[in-house]
Design a protein around this motif. Sequence first.
Motif, short mmCIF file in Angstrom:
data_model
loop_
_atom_site.label_atom_id
_atom_site.label_comp_id
_atom_site.label_asym_id
_atom_site.label_seq_id
_atom_site.Cartn_x
_atom_site.Cartn_y
_atom_site.Cartn_z
N MET A 105 0.84 -1.19 0.00
CA MET A 105 0.00 0.00 0.00
C MET A 105 0.88 1.25 0.00
O MET A 105 1.86 1.33 0.74
N LYS A 106 0.52 2.22 -0.83
CA LYS A 106 1.27 3.46 -0.92
C LYS A 106 0.53 4.55 -0.13
O LYS A 106 -0.66 4.79 -0.35
N ILE A 107 1.24 5.20 0.79
CA ILE A 107 0.66 6.24 1.64
C ILE A 107 1.53 7.48 1.59
O ILE A 107 2.76 7.40 1.72
N VAL A 108 0.90 8.63 1.42
CA VAL A 108 1.57 9.92 1.60
C VAL A 108 0.94 10.58 2.82
O VAL A 108 -0.27 10.86 2.82
N SER A 109 1.74 10.79 3.85
CA SER A 109 1.25 11.38 5.09
C SER A 109 1.62 12.86 5.12
O SER A 109 2.81 13.21 5.08
N TRP A 110 0.61 13.73 5.17
CA TRP A 110 0.81 15.17 5.15
C TRP A 110 0.71 15.71 6.57
O TRP A 110 -0.36 15.71 7.17
N GLN A 111 1.84 16.16 7.13
CA GLN A 111 1.92 16.59 8.52
C GLN A 111 2.20 18.09 8.62
O GLN A 111 3.00 18.63 7.85
N VAL A 112 1.55 18.75 9.59
CA VAL A 112 1.87 20.15 9.85
C VAL A 112 3.30 20.24 10.37
O VAL A 112 4.12 21.02 9.89
N VAL A 113 3.62 19.42 11.37
CA VAL A 113 4.96 19.33 11.93
C VAL A 113 5.10 17.93 12.52
O VAL A 113 4.13 17.38 13.04
N LEU A 114 6.27 17.35 12.40
CA LEU A 114 6.48 16.02 12.97
C LEU A 114 6.81 16.15 14.45
O LEU A 114 7.75 16.84 14.84
N THR A 115 6.00 15.49 15.29
CA THR A 115 6.25 15.48 16.73
C THR A 115 6.30 14.03 17.22
O THR A 115 6.04 13.09 16.46
N GLU A 116 6.59 13.86 18.50
CA GLU A 116 6.59 12.54 19.11
C GLU A 116 5.23 11.86 19.00
O GLU A 116 5.13 10.64 19.04
N HIS A 117 4.16 12.67 18.86
CA HIS A 117 2.82 12.10 18.74
C HIS A 117 2.68 11.20 17.52
O HIS A 117 1.95 10.21 17.54
N GLN A 118 3.36 11.61 16.40
CA GLN A 118 3.14 10.90 15.14
C GLN A 118 4.34 10.08 14.66
O GLN A 118 4.16 9.10 13.94
N VAL A 119 5.55 10.49 15.03
CA VAL A 119 6.73 9.94 14.36
C VAL A 119 6.88 8.43 14.59
O VAL A 119 7.31 7.69 13.68
N HIS A 120 6.51 7.94 15.75
CA HIS A 120 6.67 6.51 16.03
C HIS A 120 5.67 5.66 15.25
O HIS A 120 6.00 4.58 14.76
N LEU A 121 4.45 6.17 15.11
CA LEU A 121 3.46 5.48 14.28
C LEU A 121 3.93 5.45 12.83
O LEU A 121 3.86 4.41 12.16
N LEU A 122 4.42 6.58 12.34
CA LEU A 122 4.86 6.65 10.94
C LEU A 122 6.03 5.70 10.71
O LEU A 122 6.10 5.04 9.67
N ARG A 123 6.94 5.64 11.66
CA ARG A 123 8.08 4.73 11.50
C ARG A 123 7.60 3.27 11.47
O ARG A 123 8.11 2.46 10.67
N ALA A 124 6.62 2.94 12.31
CA ALA A 124 6.06 1.58 12.30
C ALA A 124 5.35 1.28 10.99
O ALA A 124 5.46 0.18 10.45
N LEU A 125 4.65 2.29 10.44
CA LEU A 125 4.01 2.11 9.13
C LEU A 125 5.05 1.86 8.05
O LEU A 125 4.89 0.97 7.21
N GLY A 126 6.12 2.65 8.08
CA GLY A 126 7.16 2.52 7.06
C GLY A 126 7.85 1.17 7.09
O GLY A 126 8.36 0.71 6.06
N LYS A 127 7.88 0.54 8.25
CA LYS A 127 8.54 -0.76 8.39
C LYS A 127 7.63 -1.93 8.04
O LYS A 127 8.08 -3.08 7.97
N THR A 128 6.34 -1.65 7.85
CA THR A 128 5.38 -2.72 7.56
C THR A 128 5.59 -3.24 6.15
O THR A 128 5.59 -2.45 5.18
N PRO A 129 5.79 -4.55 5.97
CA PRO A 129 6.00 -5.10 4.63
C PRO A 129 4.85 -4.73 3.69
O PRO A 129 3.68 -4.78 4.06
N GLY A 130 5.21 -4.33 2.48
CA GLY A 130 4.20 -3.98 1.49
C GLY A 130 3.71 -2.55 1.57
O GLY A 130 2.83 -2.16 0.80
N THR A 131 4.27 -1.76 2.49
CA THR A 131 3.84 -0.37 2.64
C THR A 131 4.93 0.57 2.14
O THR A 131 6.09 0.46 2.54
#
Length: 388
Positions: free
Chosen positions: A1-27
Motif C-alpha cells: 500500500m502506498k501512503i503519503v502522510s501530510w503533517q503540519v509538523v512532525l512530533t513525538e505524537h506521530q513519528v513513532h506510528l509513521l516509523r512503524a508504518l514505514g517498516k510494515t511489509p508492502g507499505t
Amino acid sequence: MKIVSWQVVLTEHQVHLLRALGKTPGTNLKVVTAHEELAERKEQGWNKPDWGGLDVIQLNREKWLLTGMSLIKNNPDAMHLFSGLWADRRLFLLLIYAVGKRRKVGLVTEPFGDTQDGYLTNQTKLKGWLLAKLRPFCYGIAGKLLGGRVAPIFAISPKAFGQFVRAGFLERNIYPFGYFIPVHRHGVGAAQADPKGVLRIIFVGALITRKGVDIIFRAASLCHEKNIPVRFDVYGPGKLDSQLADAPNVRYCGAIPFGRAQEVIAAYDLLIVPSRYDGWGVVVNEALQQGVPVLASKNAGASALVAKSGAGAIFDPECVEALSAIIESLGNDKTMVIDWKRKAREFADCLEPGIAATYLLACIDAYLSGTRKPPCPWYSVDEYAPFH
C-alpha cells in the motif's frame, strides 16, 4: 500500500506510528511536513524528534505549492492522509487540490476545540468565544462539501468521531484512533507505596487555563479541608498564578526534561489530567504504559483509554467536589489503586505504535474494500459514556 502522510509538523505524537508504518511489509510511505518546528511547541519544551528511517519531504516556504501539487500528481495511486482539516492553511489548499484531482484523500484528526481557552497558550476571551462559535459552523460547511469525498477519517478520540458525524461526514467512513508512543521500560514498576499512606498524584502539562491546573489547586484545597492524605506534584512549563501557589498539599516541581515524562510519572500512584479541552493527551498513554492509573477529565480525548482499560476514573472538570470525592474514596480504600495499576499494566501493550500501524492499515483496507470495520483496540464509541 502506498501512503503519503501530510503533517503540519512532525512530533513525538506521530513519528513513532509513521516509523512503524514505514517498516510494515508492502507499505510504501512518504511523509510531507509543512514545518520543521513550531515556536509554541518549543516554548513548551518539545524537541524535534528523530526522523531516522522516514522518507521526509519538507515543504519549501517559497515553492510549497508547486512541491505539494507535484507530489499529488505523481502519486495518483496513493492514499493521501492529511493531519487535520484546517491545522495548516497550505495543507488545506493541497487537500482541496487532491480532492479535485480525484485522489484518495483521508484525514487523521483531533476534535476541534469547543471551549474559549487557547490551545497552546492563553488567549483573550473574545477571541476564544468567537472561535468556539465559528468552528462548528465551519466544519458543517466542510461536511457538506467534503463529507462524501474525504475518507477514511481517523478520529483521534470519541469526541472527534462525534463532531465529524454531526458535521456531515459519513459515519461509515470514520474510524476510532489516537496518538501512540513507545513505552520506556526503565520506569515500569518503579512506584512504591508512601510509608505514611499519602496518595501521590502527578500533573504533567503546560500551566495554562485549558489544561486545568487551577482545578488541581481547588481540589487540593477541598482535600486539605477534609484531611485526605494526598499530595499533588505539578510539572510543566509556564508560571503559576500567585494565588494558587499557597496550597499546603501542592508542590510545583518545574518542567520535566523532554523524553523523561514516563520515568517521572512511574514514581507516582496516579496521574491527573484535569483539562477543560484536550484533543488527546499523550500523557495518559505514558502513565498507563508505566502501570500508573489516571484520573482523567471527560474533556480529554485520551480519557477513552481510561474507560476502556478501567485503569482510573473519569470526572467532570467543572465539578471539583466530585473529583475530591473520588480522591477521598481512594484514600479510604487503597485496594482500588492497586486494582487500577494491574489494569493499566494489562492494557499497556496495546498502546504500542506497531499495534496502531497494523490497525490503521486494516482500516484503510476495510474502507477500500467496503468490508466491516476492524475492532478498535483502544475505545468503542458506543461504549464510551462521556461521548453521549
